[in-house]
Design a protein around this motif. Structure first.
Motif, mmCIF file in Angstrom:
data_model
loop_
_atom_site.group_PDB
_atom_site.id
_atom_site.type_symbol
_atom_site.label_atom_id
_atom_site.label_comp_id
_atom_site.label_asym_id
_atom_site.label_seq_id
_atom_site.Cartn_x
_atom_site.Cartn_y
_atom_site.Cartn_z
ATOM 1 N N PRO A 91 0.807 -1.226 0.000
ATOM 2 C CA PRO A 91 0.000 0.000 0.000
ATOM 3 C C PRO A 91 0.838 1.273 0.000
ATOM 4 O O PRO A 91 0.394 2.303 -0.504
ATOM 5 N N MET A 92 2.058 1.205 0.547
ATOM 6 C CA MET A 92 2.937 2.381 0.515
ATOM 7 C C MET A 92 3.263 2.783 -0.916
ATOM 8 O O MET A 92 3.426 3.977 -1.211
ATOM 9 N N LEU A 93 3.365 1.816 -1.813
ATOM 10 C CA LEU A 93 3.673 2.116 -3.212
ATOM 11 C C LEU A 93 2.541 2.911 -3.859
ATOM 12 O O LEU A 93 2.773 3.876 -4.593
ATOM 13 N N ILE A 94 1.306 2.483 -3.581
ATOM 14 C CA ILE A 94 0.135 3.181 -4.112
ATOM 15 C C ILE A 94 0.012 4.564 -3.489
ATOM 16 O O ILE A 94 -0.185 5.570 -4.173
ATOM 17 N N ALA A 95 0.114 4.606 -2.169
ATOM 18 C CA ALA A 95 -0.077 5.862 -1.451
ATOM 19 C C ALA A 95 0.977 6.898 -1.839
ATOM 20 O O ALA A 95 0.681 8.096 -1.912
ATOM 21 N N GLU A 96 2.197 6.437 -2.097
ATOM 22 C CA GLU A 96 3.267 7.365 -2.471
ATOM 23 C C GLU A 96 2.916 8.130 -3.735
ATOM 24 O O GLU A 96 2.990 9.366 -3.791
ATOM 25 N N GLU A 97 2.513 7.404 -4.763
ATOM 26 C CA GLU A 97 2.231 8.053 -6.039
ATOM 27 C C GLU A 97 0.884 8.757 -6.050
ATOM 28 O O GLU A 97 0.687 9.719 -6.792
ATOM 29 N N LEU A 98 -0.046 8.307 -5.223
ATOM 30 C CA LEU A 98 -1.368 8.935 -5.163
ATOM 31 C C LEU A 98 -1.379 10.182 -4.286
ATOM 32 O O LEU A 98 -2.375 10.907 -4.254
ATOM 33 N N GLU A 99 -0.296 10.395 -3.549
ATOM 34 C CA GLU A 99 -0.205 11.534 -2.628
ATOM 35 C C GLU A 99 -1.317 11.471 -1.569
ATOM 36 O O GLU A 99 -2.047 12.426 -1.345
ATOM 37 N N VAL A 100 -1.428 10.299 -0.939
ATOM 38 C CA VAL A 100 -2.388 10.151 0.150
ATOM 39 C C VAL A 100 -1.679 9.559 1.353
ATOM 40 O O VAL A 100 -0.595 8.978 1.241
ATOM 41 N N ASP A 101 -2.297 9.716 2.505
ATOM 42 C CA ASP A 101 -1.782 9.094 3.712
ATOM 43 C C ASP A 101 -1.956 7.585 3.614
ATOM 44 O O ASP A 101 -2.943 7.098 3.059
ATOM 45 N N LEU A 102 -1.002 6.853 4.164
ATOM 46 C CA LEU A 102 -1.049 5.399 4.090
ATOM 47 C C LEU A 102 -2.339 4.841 4.680
ATOM 48 O O LEU A 102 -2.890 3.842 4.194
ATOM 49 N N LYS A 103 -2.851 5.476 5.703
ATOM 50 C CA LYS A 103 -4.049 4.985 6.367
ATOM 51 C C LYS A 103 -5.297 5.104 5.484
ATOM 52 O O LYS A 103 -6.337 4.518 5.787
ATOM 53 N N GLN A 104 -5.200 5.873 4.402
ATOM 54 C CA GLN A 104 -6.348 6.028 3.515
ATOM 55 C C GLN A 104 -6.530 4.847 2.563
ATOM 56 O O GLN A 104 -7.573 4.727 1.915
ATOM 57 N N VAL A 105 -5.517 3.997 2.463
ATOM 58 C CA VAL A 105 -5.591 2.848 1.564
ATOM 59 C C VAL A 105 -6.103 1.647 2.342
ATOM 60 O O VAL A 105 -5.504 1.221 3.326
ATOM 61 N N GLU A 106 -7.239 1.113 1.908
ATOM 62 C CA GLU A 106 -7.809 -0.077 2.527
ATOM 63 C C GLU A 106 -7.556 -1.296 1.643
ATOM 64 O O GLU A 106 -7.399 -1.172 0.426
ATOM 65 N N LEU A 107 -7.519 -2.455 2.281
ATOM 66 C CA LEU A 107 -7.187 -3.682 1.564
ATOM 67 C C LEU A 107 -8.316 -4.682 1.618
ATOM 68 O O LEU A 107 -9.096 -4.708 2.567
ATOM 69 N N GLN A 108 -8.362 -5.525 0.596
ATOM 70 C CA GLN A 108 -9.202 -6.709 0.642
ATOM 71 C C GLN A 108 -8.456 -7.835 -0.061
ATOM 72 O O GLN A 108 -7.659 -7.603 -0.967
#
Length: 734
Positions: A91-108
């Motif tokens: 999720p850090m990879l996604i959050a880095e490029e999306l410019e969002v906080d890591l906690k904003q990325v949810e998983l399933q």
């Protein structure tokens, strides 16, 4: 296994060619998600032809990111979490490029689907070989960057401004000129209609805000407060609990069962008899276990009733007397050996090893007339589904698999034998049944790290430096069974990793492998299979050569590492941080090991104390690692610490033996693991690198074993070529 090996394997499976490993055209597609929002479909490298076709029809190939109109960012994860930190680092990879906080990325969890969620480096849907980050590094960053570009474009269109004046930050798009802002959720539906950019620029490393920082594990809070769900925690309504006894000899069968006493145990509901196992179904585990103990089972031991460990070892030893498949050949070893000033020969052997995961094998199954539902923690979900479907006699679309967190995988849960067994039992039970193996069943019916036997030789020149190296070894090939396409000409990349492509500059080298499958004992992946064997042999023998040459083991290695500057760097760093050369008390020694495995370079120095009675205590381990770009330093450190403990356990205690066809070890009293008060201090020093990420989950396990045995030699003068450590050999007069 190296990334190049795996990439070549994927290409060999008749998959479509890609530009730089990815097809830009098929890399990313967008659509309006249900309920409004941006749905991004990521096509990972080496996806199948079928996945490409599915993508054209609007399906999601392999992995996807969706941004809902509520701003929720959801990552469907094709990898499993078993303590290695995948559910934070990716999720850090996604959050880095999306410019969002890591906690904003949810998983399933991704559902089982070999076509859509295949591991890009393995070509199958699996988590293993320390390659989750390696496989996800570029594709998931590109996915995040593409999403960001589309959101910015949507905002610019809405505000009628130049996209160059907009920037993404904190889950919003901001226009500097007008001060307008819009959240990703507000822009998601518009962004889904923006053309997918054909050129995607990733953030330069100097702009990283998350990658390279120590992020707190996203799965830690739930594991601490007890809300995290592992496979063993699954409790569908009406679930019954079962435990089982399988034939104590692999290949044996049930001859007769007297279940009279078992049926009288309070809570016991049913006795299920299979051809090679008996299960007791009950209201709870206590009753099931008590009922199992009350069974009187007579076994037909079958063809392996007289098998013992020495028989298998003797077969391996004899096999190395004959030529094997040539894994690597450089120069002319026969001529070089004839011209060598000094010749050194040795034999090494490593035993079978169990996984002994903290969470024992378990699987919950509900077999209905036309469907089968499974709750499990498994590293190869599509294989789990396929195995369940075949066992239940159903088509794949009739089998639903719910994947869970795994309480220790180490390769054991790449297998589907536990799922097959649970479905066999569930077919005879009305309603859902959770099958839980006892610790004894877990250890005595494991699928084991193979036993290997090696014959190694080297020739030294007048200065004591190696000019020729020969290694012929025999043992099981797991890849030949698990992924036959990767077993070619008698070789596979896992069994030989650490034995070939040595980091050392040796002009004449030959490595041969003889495949010998042991009768009556199944083998499987184990944390760092090939390297766990080969690095022990390579680094132990290199230490022997240094001693014969009367040279310092670190200096000897450094002189041979000019062609491998990354290996040389980590070795020098580990030696410096460990205080190599400083005086130690009597009975204490330092040992060193250096390797290139799983795409990472690592050196370890172990400081070991040997008592008068031969007891060994590893006091301190210093590790230097160059694993390329580091996503989460905390994860790297934790992985190394964990792998070091796993490797020390194998070094000091790990051994599975057979007598009369039966595994002799049954629980943690006879298959001992390192206790908390025996754990050494572990220091980790990470080398800054701009290289692509390497693997970290298994590297520490293979590196520590020879570091410990070399340290034992430094402390006692006794060379250990067989594992585990034999205390009797190390005893010295009081």
């Amino acid at each position: 296994m190296t990334v190049d090996d795996l990439a070549a394997l994927a290409r060999d499976q008749h998959l479509p060619p890609r530009e730089n490993g990815l097809s830009r055209r098929s890399f990313l597609r967008s659509s309006v998600a249900a309920g409004g929002g941006l749905l991004l479909s990521i096509s990972l490298p080496f996806g199948t032809h079928e996945a490409e076709a599915a993508a054209k029809d609007g399906f999601v190939p392999n992995a996807f990111v969706s941004i809902g109109s509520n701003g929720k960012i959801l990552l469907t994860m094709p990898y499993v979490e078993m303590g290695q930190g995948t559910y934070t680092a990716i999720p850090m990879l996604i959050a880095e490029e999306l410019e969002v906080d890591l906690k904003q990325v949810e998983l399933q969890h991704a559902p089982p689907d070999e076509k859509l969620y295949a591991n890009p480096l393995l070509g199958v849907q699996a988590t293993g070989n320390s390659n989750a980050i390696r496989g996800a590094w570029e594709p998931l960053r590109k996915a995040g960057a593409t999403a960001r570009m589309m959101l910015v474009a949507a905002a610019a269109t809405r505000w009628k401004v130049d996209p160059a004046g907009c920037r993404a930050e904190h889950g919003e798009v901001y226009h500097e000129g007008t001060g307008q802002r819009a959240t990703y959720g507000e822009l998601a539906e518009d962004a889904a209609r923006v053309p997918v950019p054909t050129v995607v620029e990733l953030k330069p490393a100097e702009d990283f805000k998350l990658i390279g920082t120590s992020a707190k594990r996203l799965d830690a809070p739930a594991k601490v407060n007890g809300t995290a769900l592992f496979g063993i925690d699954a409790r569908p309504p009406g679930v019954k609990i079962a435990t089982l006894s399988q034939s104590p000899v692999f290949g044996g069968r049930v001859k007769n069962v007297d279940d009279t006493a078992a049926k009288t145990v309070k809570g016991v509901l049913q006795i299920v008899r299979l051809h090679d196992a008996v299960a007791v179904v009950a209201d709870h585990m206590g009753a099931a276990k008590k009922g199992l103990d009350a069974l009187a089972i007579e076994w037909d031991d079958g063809p392996h009733a007289k098998l013992d460990t020495n028989m298998i070892l003797s077969e391996l030893e004899r096999a190395t007397l004959n030529p094997g498949a040539v894994a690597q050949s450089i120069g002319d070893i026969d001529r070089a050996m004839m011209g060598a000033v000094t010749k050194v020969d040795a034999t090494y052997q490593v035993p079978f090893l169990a996984h002994a995961s903290m969470e024992p094998m378990n699987c919950t199954v509900h077999v209905r007339k036309d469907t089968c539902e499974i709750w499990v923690g498994n590293q190869a979900l599509a294989r789990a589904q396929l195995a369940a479907a075949k066992t239940a006699g159903l088509s794949l679309d009739k089998v639903v698999v719910h994947n869970h967190l795994i309480g220790g995988g180490f390769g054991r849960r790449l297998e589907a034998d536990g799922i097959i067994r649970a479905v066999e039992i569930a077919k005879q039970v009305s309603g859902p049944v959770k099958v839980v193996w006892t610790r004894e069943e877990d250890i005595q019916h494991d699928m084991y790290r193979p036993m290997f036997f090696d014959r190694v030789s080297a020739g030294l020149d007048a200065k004591g430096m190696p000019v020729v190296w020969s290694n012929r070894f025999a043992g099981s090939s797991i890849i030949a069974r698990w992924l036959p396409a990767a077993f070619n000409n008698g070789l596979d990349p896992d069994t030989t990793e650490g034995a070939i492509n040595l980091i050392y500059d040796i002009p004449n080298l030959k490595v041969e492998y003889v495949r010998v499958e042991p009768p009556g004992i199944p083998t499987a992946f184990w944390r760092s299979v090939g390297p766990s064997h080969n690095v022990f042999v390579t680094e132990s023998f290199m230490d022997e050569l240094a001693i014969v040459a009367e040279q310092d083991p670190v200096a000897y290695r450094l002189a041979l590492l000019d062609k491998s500057p990354r290996a040389k760097s980590v070795l020098a760093l580990a030696a410096e941080k460990a205080g190599w050369g400083e005086r130690l008390p009597k009975g204490v020694g330092r040992g060193v090991s250096v390797q290139n495995a799983f795409g990472s370079y690592m050196a370890q120095v172990a400081e070991v104390e040997v008592a008068i009675d031969g007891a060994v205590r590893v006091r301190r381990v210093v590790c230097a690692v160059d694993c390329g770009v580091v996503v989460n330093p905390d994860t790297v450190q934790a992985q190394i610490q964990s792998a070091v403990m796993f490797g020390i356990t194998a070094t000091l205690h790990g051994e599975i033996t057979l007598r009369a066809g039966r595994i002799e070890q049954g629980n943690f009293d006879s298959y001992q693991v390192l206790r908390i008060d025996q754990a050494p201090a572990v220091e980790v020093h990470i080398v800054r690198s701009s290289e692509a990420p390497g693997g970290m989950g298994e590297a520490g396990t293979s590196c520590i074993v020879p570091a410990v045995t070399n340290a034992i030699f430094a402390a006692t003068g006794k060379r250990l070529r067989n594992m585990p450590v034999d205390r009797a050999i190390l005893q010295r007069p009081g």
